[in-house]
Each structure stands twice: as structure tokens, then as C-alpha cells.
Design an enzyme around this catalytic site. Structure first.
Site, PDB file in Angstrom:
ATOM      1  CG  HIS A 192      29.040 -64.048 -10.073  1.00 49.13           C
ATOM      2  ND1 HIS A 192      28.925 -62.907  -9.323  1.00 49.13           N
ATOM      3  CD2 HIS A 192      27.777 -64.513 -10.240  1.00 49.13           C
ATOM      4  CE1 HIS A 192      27.653 -62.695  -9.035  1.00 49.13           C
ATOM      5  NE2 HIS A 192      26.943 -63.655  -9.576  1.00 49.13           N
ATOM      6  CB  SER A 305      24.125 -62.223  -9.988  1.00 45.99           C
ATOM      7  OG  SER A 305      24.492 -62.955  -8.858  1.00 45.99           O
ATOM      8  CB  SER A 320      28.923 -59.735  -5.314  1.00 45.33           C
ATOM      9  OG  SER A 320      29.826 -60.823  -5.320  1.00 45.33           O
TER      10      SER A 320
END
Length: 448
Positions: A192, A305, A320
């Protein structure tokens, strides 16, 4: 003199006897607490199948516990060296519950995972979930059965990117582990953080290019590869920073086990520790759903992250997202590295190839697979060896991450016994020599 000698003799004998007792207890405890053969337990669980078992976890004293649904399965588990706990719901039934949740309309801000110890599926809803959605999911849980537990959390489930200190685009992430496909070297981090083609820079000004994202998966999974642009950009050794200029060398990769003590490093909050509470977890982020995640009690904050999750020198996952922060605590989820590396066709730098079928973190959690040997791991905002801000306040920053001495080894107790016996024999010989000398001196004085 004679009184002093008798007193010394008693003290030596007491000390040696204490050593014998201590050594005996160490041997007894080591043998009684001999850890289960991980492969043997895994084979037994696989043979019993998911209709007779319901996951496994590791206790604080290192014992493996397997949830079973019948007495016959319990006997086989104990014969394999693990503890057995009788539960009412099989893994098949628990998985059916998670599939029913997954088939329902998606609600952002929710997450669920199988809690092996409680033999339930725990569904969490954060503060963004409306009362209507909460009621709808609660009714679904009731229809599924009493083995689904609903919980409200105070924070919000979100990926842990940071918007204030960009390392690429408008976001800041942490590098995870160094990996290679045999030709190029890459950073394995969270998917992400940025799509394919994203550029990573060493500083927020974008003055020095670290590399470019060549592959990424998100949502669904949460991993990506950043190919190093230059051999001189960063130190590519796999050493995870634990603050204070210290690090832990990553020697392989493995799957996480419920109950396992784990450690995380990130560019925002530095070195943190916690425990694995579930595997194969599902999180409904605002951006999409991610499955097969490791659920932990380790805290994380924006900017962490992609940072590494590890234990005993083994790479386990990359950060995550989650809820909460490192002031109030919370739940953090990690993408397993074994599945990510298999999907991407890479291995930790410096190590042999991955064993075939290393998994993707979506098993029943019976036992973690053996890790591949290698070295690797970077963290911080794209920089090896630095966990970034927050090192000084990191929980457990002064703790040793890897074991140095195995106090459960029966050889240590046998060594204590041997030394104690040696002390007894030596003390007896020394005292006898002193007594003979005093006897001769006494008779020489008496008889002239």
C-alpha cells in the site's frame, strides 16, 4: 582450628549438595519440559485434519498447544509431544464462519481472525463503523453461531503510511527486508506504500533516489518490491535495527506462530515488541480488504508501514496496518514474508533458495514452517540500520532478541552435577591431607 575445619567441611558439603540438587532439578525440568518436535506435531495435525483440530499456539513457557475436538485426537497430539486442549468447534467450522463474514457486504473499519485459544472468531469494528453496520454484522454473527464474538475498538483500522515526511510521492514508509531474484537486489516492503513505478528517495527533498517499485500487490495482499537504483545507495546487509546503534542479523524466514514473541522496527516508532495473537486475519481497510495477515499486539504508527517483523533472527512479516498507537497500544497486522517472497520469486539476500511450498500465511496455524537460511533486513525510512525516531522510547529496547544460552538444555544440569561431585571429592581429599599433616605434627610434639 579443628572447629574451623569442621565448619569449613560442612559448608563445602552443603554447597556441593546444593549443586547436586540444583543440577538434578535442571535436568528433570529440561527433560520434562522438552519442546515438542515441531515437524512431528505439524505432521500429526495434518493427518488429523481440520475436522478434528482447530489450530495451535505457543505458551509463555514454550509449549505447543493444539486444539482438538475428540479424545482420540488428543492422544495422538500428546504422543507427538504437544499439549492438547479439547474444544467444541473444529477448524472447518471456524473457517466456515470467516467465509460467511467475507461473503457479506464489505464494511470498512472491520477485521476478523480465528482466536485459537478461545476457539472463536473475533470480529472487531473500529470507531468509523456506523451503528447500522454494527447491528447488521452483529445479526450476522448471531446467525453464524455462538463461536463468533463481536468487539468494538477505540481507534481506526488504517494502513501505516505517513503524509508528513515523504520518501516517495506524498507518503513515508519503512523498508522491510533485502531480497534478491538472483540478478537484482530489492527492498521488500508494504504494497500500500505505492503502486508499481513509484520512486523512493532517501530524504524528503527527493535529492537521492533509493529505487523504484517494480511489483506491488494491494489490496488483497500487501507487499511490494523496490529495486535498488545504485549499489552505493544503502547498506544492503540484513540487520534489523533495535536502537542504540545495535541490530539483529536476519538469518532466515519463517511463518508466525500464535503466542510467539515478536519484534518490529519502523521509521516512526523504532523498536517495539509484542505477541502474535492470530494468523490468517482479514482487515477491511478503507482502501480495500487484505487477507492472510498476522495479527499482533505490537503497536505501530503512521510511517511504520513496510517495516520488518521478526523473531529470533527470522523474518516473519512487513507492517501493513492496524489501530491505536504506541501511547495507548492497539492491534497491528503484518503481511507474511514467506508468501510474499514466494509470489514475487525472491529470497532473502545471502541465503539459499526458499524451500518449495513455503506458504502464504493462510494455513491453520498448526506450526510455523522452518525458515530459509540467509541474511537480510533493513528498516527505517529506506535506510538500513536506523529505526528512525522513537528508538529511545522503544519498549524492550535493551532486551536481547536472540538466545545466547539454552537454560533448558539438560547438558547444563549434568555439568552442574559433575562440578558438584568434583567439589565433594576434592574437598574430601584436601581435608584428609590436612588431617594427616596435623596427626603427624601432634605425634611428633608428643613423643619428641
Amino acid at each position: 582450628m579443628r572447629h574451623a575445619r569442621r565448619k569449613l567441611r560442612r559448608l563445602v558439603r552443603l554447597a556441593a549438595a546444593g549443586g547436586l540438587v540444583c543440577g538434578g532439578l535442571m535436568v528433570t525440568d529440561a527433560v520434562a519440559g522438552e519442546p515438542a518436535d515441531g515437524q512431528g506435531v505439524a505432521d500429526t495435525v495434518a493427518r488429523l485434519g481440520t475436522s478434528r483440530t482447530a489450530g495451535s499456539w505457543t505458551t509463555d513457557d514454550g509449549r505447543t498447544v493444539v486444539a482438538v475436538t475428540d479424545a482420540g485426537a488428543a492422544e495422538e497430539v500428546r504422543a507427538a509431544g504437544a499439549d492438547a486442549r479439547a474444544v467444541p468447534h473444529s477448524m472447518d467450522r471456524l473457517r466456515a464462519a470467516t467465509e460467511a463474514l467475507r461473503a457479506a457486504p464489505r464494511v470498512a473499519g472491520t477485521a476478523w481472525a480465528v482466536d485459537y485459544a478461545s476457539n472463536e472468531v473475533t470480529v472487531r469494528a473500529d470507531s468509523t463503523v456506523s451503528a447500522a453496520d454494527w447491528s447488521r454484522m452483529s445479526r450476522l454473527a448471531q446467525r453464524i453461531g455462538g463461536h463468533v464474538r463481536m468487539e468494538r475498538t477505540q481507534g481506526t483500522f488504517a494502513t501505516r503510511v505517513g503524509g508528513a515526511s515523504p520518501i516517495f510521492g506524498e507518503r513515508r514508509c519503512s523498508a522491510g527486508f533485502n531480497v534478491t531474484d538472483g540478478t537484482d537486489t530489492y527492498i521488500l516492503t508494504a504494497g500500500h506504500c505505492g503502486p508499481e513505478g513509484t520512486s523512493w528517495f532517501l530524504d524528503r527533498q527527493g535529492a537521492e533516489l533509493v529505487g523504484t517499485t517494480t511489483d506491488a500487490a494491494f489490496p488483497g495482499k500487501d507487499y511490494s518490491l523496490v529495486r535498488y537504483e545504485s549499489a552505493d545507495t544503502l547498506d544492503r546487509t540484513n540487520v534489523a535495527s533495535i536502537g542504540g546503534g545495535r541490530g539483529v542479523r536476519i538469518v532466515g524466514a519463517a511463518e508466525a506462530v500464535v503466542g510467539q514473541r515478536v519484534f518490529r522496527s519502523g521509521s516512526t516508532t523504532g523498536f517495539r515488541s509484542g505477541e502474535v495473537t492470530a494468523v490468517n486475519a482479514t482487515v477491511n481497510y478503507p482502501e480495500g480488504t487484505v487477507t492472510g495477515l498476522i495479527e499482533t499486539t505490537v503497536c505501530a504508527e503512521p510511517g511504520d508501514s513496510g517495516g520488518p517483523l521478526f523473531s529470533e533472527g527470522l523474518a516473519l512479516g512487513v507492517t501493513s496496518g492496524g489501530d491505536g498507537d504506541c501511547a495507548s497500544g492497539g492491534t497491528t497486522y503484518f503481511q507474511p514474508v514467506t508468501g510474499a517472497m514466494e509470489a514475487l520469486g525472491v529470497d532473502l539476500t545471502g541465503g539459499p533458495p526458499r524451500p518449495p511450498g513455503s506458504g502464504d500465511g493462510e494455513g491453520d496455524g498448526a506450526e510455523g514452517a522452518q525458515g530459509t537460511q540467509g541474511t537480510g533486513g533493513t528498516e527505517g525510512a529506506g535506510a538500513t540500520g536506523g529505526a528512525g525516531a522513537g528508538d529511545s522510547g522503544a519498549a524492550g529496547g535493551s532486551r536481547s532478541v536472540t538466545s545466547i544460552v539454552d537454560v533448558d538444555d539438560p547438558r547444563l544440569g549434568l555439568g552442574v552435577i559433575a562440578v558438584s561431585l568434583g567439589v565433594l571429592v576434592s574437598a574430601r581429599w584436601i581435608v584428609s591431607v590436612q588431617e594427616r599433616r596435623e596427626y603427624r605434627s601432634f605425634h611428633s610434639a608428643s613423643w619428641g
